[in-house]
Design an enzyme around this catalytic site. Sequence first.
Site, short mmCIF file in Angstrom:
data_model
loop_
_atom_site.label_atom_id
_atom_site.label_comp_id
_atom_site.label_asym_id
_atom_site.label_seq_id
_atom_site.Cartn_x
_atom_site.Cartn_y
_atom_site.Cartn_z
N GLU A 1 -5.58 3.78 4.01
CA GLU A 1 -6.12 3.05 2.87
C GLU A 1 -7.53 3.57 2.59
O GLU A 1 -8.27 3.92 3.51
CB GLU A 1 -6.15 1.55 3.17
CG GLU A 1 -4.74 0.98 3.21
CD GLU A 1 -4.68 -0.46 3.69
OE1 GLU A 1 -5.67 -1.19 3.54
OE2 GLU A 1 -3.63 -0.84 4.24
N ARG B 1 -0.39 17.27 27.45
CA ARG B 1 1.04 17.33 27.80
C ARG B 1 1.32 16.29 28.88
O ARG B 1 0.71 16.33 29.94
CB ARG B 1 1.39 18.72 28.34
CG ARG B 1 1.63 19.76 27.24
CD ARG B 1 1.71 21.14 27.85
NE ARG B 1 2.74 21.21 28.89
CZ ARG B 1 4.02 21.45 28.66
NH1 ARG B 1 4.45 21.64 27.44
NH2 ARG B 1 4.88 21.51 29.65
N CYS C 1 -14.01 18.21 39.75
CA CYS C 1 -14.93 17.81 38.68
C CYS C 1 -14.54 16.55 37.93
O CYS C 1 -15.35 15.64 37.77
CB CYS C 1 -15.08 18.97 37.69
SG CYS C 1 -15.82 20.40 38.46
N LYS D 1 4.28 -8.77 -7.74
CA LYS D 1 4.17 -7.31 -7.62
C LYS D 1 5.14 -6.60 -8.57
O LYS D 1 4.79 -5.59 -9.19
CB LYS D 1 4.41 -6.88 -6.17
CG LYS D 1 3.32 -7.38 -5.23
CD LYS D 1 3.40 -6.75 -3.84
CE LYS D 1 2.36 -7.37 -2.92
NZ LYS D 1 2.23 -6.72 -1.64
N TYR E 1 0.83 -1.22 0.00
CA TYR E 1 0.00 0.00 0.00
C TYR E 1 0.85 1.26 0.00
O TYR E 1 0.68 2.15 -0.83
CB TYR E 1 -0.96 -0.01 1.20
CG TYR E 1 -2.10 -0.95 0.95
CD1 TYR E 1 -3.24 -0.51 0.28
CD2 TYR E 1 -2.01 -2.29 1.31
CE1 TYR E 1 -4.27 -1.39 -0.01
CE2 TYR E 1 -3.02 -3.17 1.03
CZ TYR E 1 -4.15 -2.71 0.36
OH TYR E 1 -5.15 -3.58 0.07
N ASP F 1 10.75 -5.32 -4.81
CA ASP F 1 9.98 -6.20 -3.93
C ASP F 1 10.49 -7.62 -4.09
O ASP F 1 10.98 -8.00 -5.16
CB ASP F 1 8.48 -6.12 -4.26
CG ASP F 1 7.61 -6.43 -3.04
OD1 ASP F 1 6.91 -5.54 -2.54
OD2 ASP F 1 7.66 -7.60 -2.56
N LYS G 1 -4.17 22.48 40.66
CA LYS G 1 -3.46 23.07 39.52
C LYS G 1 -3.11 24.52 39.86
O LYS G 1 -3.62 25.07 40.84
CB LYS G 1 -4.28 23.00 38.23
CG LYS G 1 -5.56 23.78 38.24
CD LYS G 1 -6.23 23.69 36.86
CE LYS G 1 -7.55 24.44 36.88
NZ LYS G 1 -8.31 24.32 35.66
N HIS H 1 -5.93 7.40 17.76
CA HIS H 1 -7.10 7.22 16.88
C HIS H 1 -7.96 6.06 17.38
O HIS H 1 -9.19 6.13 17.43
CB HIS H 1 -6.66 6.97 15.43
CG HIS H 1 -5.82 8.09 14.87
ND1 HIS H 1 -5.08 7.98 13.73
CD2 HIS H 1 -5.60 9.35 15.33
CE1 HIS H 1 -4.44 9.12 13.50
NE2 HIS H 1 -4.74 9.96 14.46
N ARG I 1 -9.31 20.02 46.75
CA ARG I 1 -10.12 18.80 46.67
C ARG I 1 -9.59 17.88 45.57
O ARG I 1 -9.38 18.30 44.45
CB ARG I 1 -11.59 19.15 46.40
CG ARG I 1 -12.25 19.77 47.60
CD ARG I 1 -13.62 20.30 47.24
NE ARG I 1 -13.51 21.35 46.21
CZ ARG I 1 -14.56 21.83 45.55
NH1 ARG I 1 -15.77 21.37 45.78
NH2 ARG I 1 -14.40 22.78 44.67
N1 LIG Z 1 -1.21 0.40 4.92
C1 LIG Z 1 -1.32 1.59 5.46
O1 LIG Z 1 -2.38 2.23 5.45
C2 LIG Z 1 -0.13 2.22 6.11
C3 LIG Z 1 -0.13 3.61 6.35
C4 LIG Z 1 1.00 4.19 6.92
C5 LIG Z 1 2.09 3.41 7.28
N2 LIG Z 1 2.05 2.07 7.07
C6 LIG Z 1 3.23 1.30 7.43
O2 LIG Z 1 4.03 1.15 6.25
C7 LIG Z 1 4.63 -0.13 6.20
C8 LIG Z 1 4.21 -0.87 4.97
O3 LIG Z 1 2.80 -1.09 5.04
P1 LIG Z 1 1.99 -1.67 3.79
O4 LIG Z 1 0.55 -1.69 4.20
O5 LIG Z 1 2.39 -0.96 2.55
O6 LIG Z 1 2.57 -3.17 3.76
P2 LIG Z 1 2.25 -4.32 2.71
O7 LIG Z 1 2.24 -5.59 3.47
O8 LIG Z 1 1.07 -3.95 1.85
O9 LIG Z 1 3.53 -4.29 1.77
C9 LIG Z 1 4.81 -4.59 2.20
C10 LIG Z 1 5.62 -5.05 1.00
O10 LIG Z 1 6.98 -5.21 1.42
C11 LIG Z 1 7.51 -6.28 0.64
N3 LIG Z 1 8.78 -6.74 1.20
C12 LIG Z 1 8.98 -7.49 2.31
N4 LIG Z 1 10.32 -7.70 2.49
C13 LIG Z 1 10.95 -7.05 1.50
C14 LIG Z 1 12.31 -6.88 1.15
N5 LIG Z 1 13.29 -7.42 1.87
N6 LIG Z 1 12.61 -6.14 0.08
C15 LIG Z 1 11.63 -5.58 -0.66
N7 LIG Z 1 10.31 -5.70 -0.39
C16 LIG Z 1 9.98 -6.43 0.67
C17 LIG Z 1 6.39 -7.31 0.67
O11 LIG Z 1 6.55 -8.29 -0.33
C18 LIG Z 1 5.19 -6.40 0.45
O12 LIG Z 1 4.88 -6.27 -0.93
C19 LIG Z 1 4.24 -0.80 7.53
O13 LIG Z 1 5.22 -0.54 8.48
C20 LIG Z 1 2.95 -0.12 7.90
O14 LIG Z 1 2.70 -0.16 9.30
C21 LIG Z 1 0.98 1.47 6.46
#
Ligand SMILES: NC(=O)c1ccc[n+]([C@@H]2O[C@H](COP(=O)([O-])OP(=O)(O)OC[C@H]3O[C@@H](n4cnc5c(N)ncnc54)[C@H](O)[C@@H]3O)[C@@H](O)[C@H]2O)c1
Length: 433
Positions: free
Chosen positions: A160, A258, A267, A35, A10, A30, A323, A216, A330
Amino acid sequence: MDISVFGLGYVGCVSLGCLAQDGNQVIGVDINSTKVDLINDGKATIVEKDIDAIIEKEHQNGRISATDDTHDAVMNSSLSIICVGTPSLNNGHLNMDYMYNTARSIGKALKSKTSFHVISIRSTVNPGTNQVVGRIIEEESGKQRNVDFAVVSNPEFLREGSAISDYYNPPYTVIGSDNEVAINCVKDAFKSINAPFKVVDIKVAEMIKYINNSFHALKVSFANEVGNICKKLGVDSHELMNLFMEDDHLNISKAYLRPGFAYGGSCLPKDLKGLSTMAHDFYLETPVISSIENSNTCQKRLVFDKILDTRAKAIGVLGISFKAGTDDLRSSPIVEVIEKLIGKGKEINIFDNNVQISRLIGKNKSFIMEKLPHIGNLLKEDITEVINSSELIIITNPSEEIKSVSIPDNKIIFDLTRIQSLENHPNYNGLSW
Ligand SMILES: NC(=O)c1ccc[n+]([C@@H]2O[C@H](COP(=O)([O-])OP(=O)(O)OC[C@H]3O[C@@H](n4cnc5c(N)ncnc54)[C@H](O)[C@@H]3O)[C@@H](O)[C@H]2O)c1
């Protein structure tokens, strides 16, 4: 700029497409050959609004390609952005294997590279990962961090379902780095993004996603518990929460966020207890709302334990009301701590410019007389007298008089509120900073 993007999920697929759309030459990497093939066919690896068109267009423009060959990708880029997965392990920690494997392969590739290379960690990672990734790359490449390469922490904030829009409109672009060249490189890569750059300490950059996402989740769960109570009461929960959200002074605001000492006063404790008891009466489970008081109690216990750890016998407390700017005692959290310290035989002296025993009346007076019947003897009018007679000084509120006081170097300071002018004192200890 020539950029390699590691991980084509993603975050990686969106980064690949958007960075190319912004005029960069981008290589995706990848370990999943499906992919890699999809990108090389001009197709997105994910389902997301607008991504198909972006990948197709940028593929036709010749600005994106994909490979499983890390060496090739590193040699043909000056910035590598790591977006590999960091899923949960069974024990709850993040699985960092993909991150460290990527660092190893980038390190091996860097062995034969002569120009400076920037590695940006875009994935959500444990604090300390930036240092470990730097160390792995040093070991594998034989090169030196901040001489031959730099590692930046640059978390991604997209969601996403609205990933492209979020990519271009984050609250800010965070850059955790100690290297000027790397900071400027990342700024250049994200210059088309509609958000300010925030250059911060590396570990702050690594922690921010954990905190954002936990908050969140807390918001969702809090609102859901409120909704469940409302349903039982026949109250329209959405009308209620719309009204709640319109308060941008105290509710949807910077107020109360903070880190520091426990809450108190007349309260918050009372009304929170009222709400969780109401839920209990309906046999509703409200674990978030019902745990808040316990969290507050833990904070008071933490302060008490830390005070005991200093082994100080004579303790000065600057601020006793719940504070600054009030004489309300109290449910003041420090009163509970003082009560327990007296029980441990500690000598306590207190200064609070708003509290004069002779002027206390009503519930305020009866509360303190029940908790600290000898408060009249403990409370001093002169702040210097309290400081001089104490080994340990506890600061509970940031009143002007307390902020401007001078504390000799041989005293230990335990600050529960963060007075920055005191942080250079040789025996300064902050509660949670
Ligand atoms: N999905 C989200 O909405 C989102 C948003 C912000 C941050 N994140 C963070 O970003 C990171 C990635 O999330 P994602 O949802 O894109 O993950 P994902 O699982 O969709 O994709 C990860 C990709 O990394 C590839 N991969 C694994 N090992 C690899 C290597 N050694 N070399 C190259 N590629 C390799 C996998 O094959 C996979 O295609 C995570 O840490 C996630 O927490 C995700």
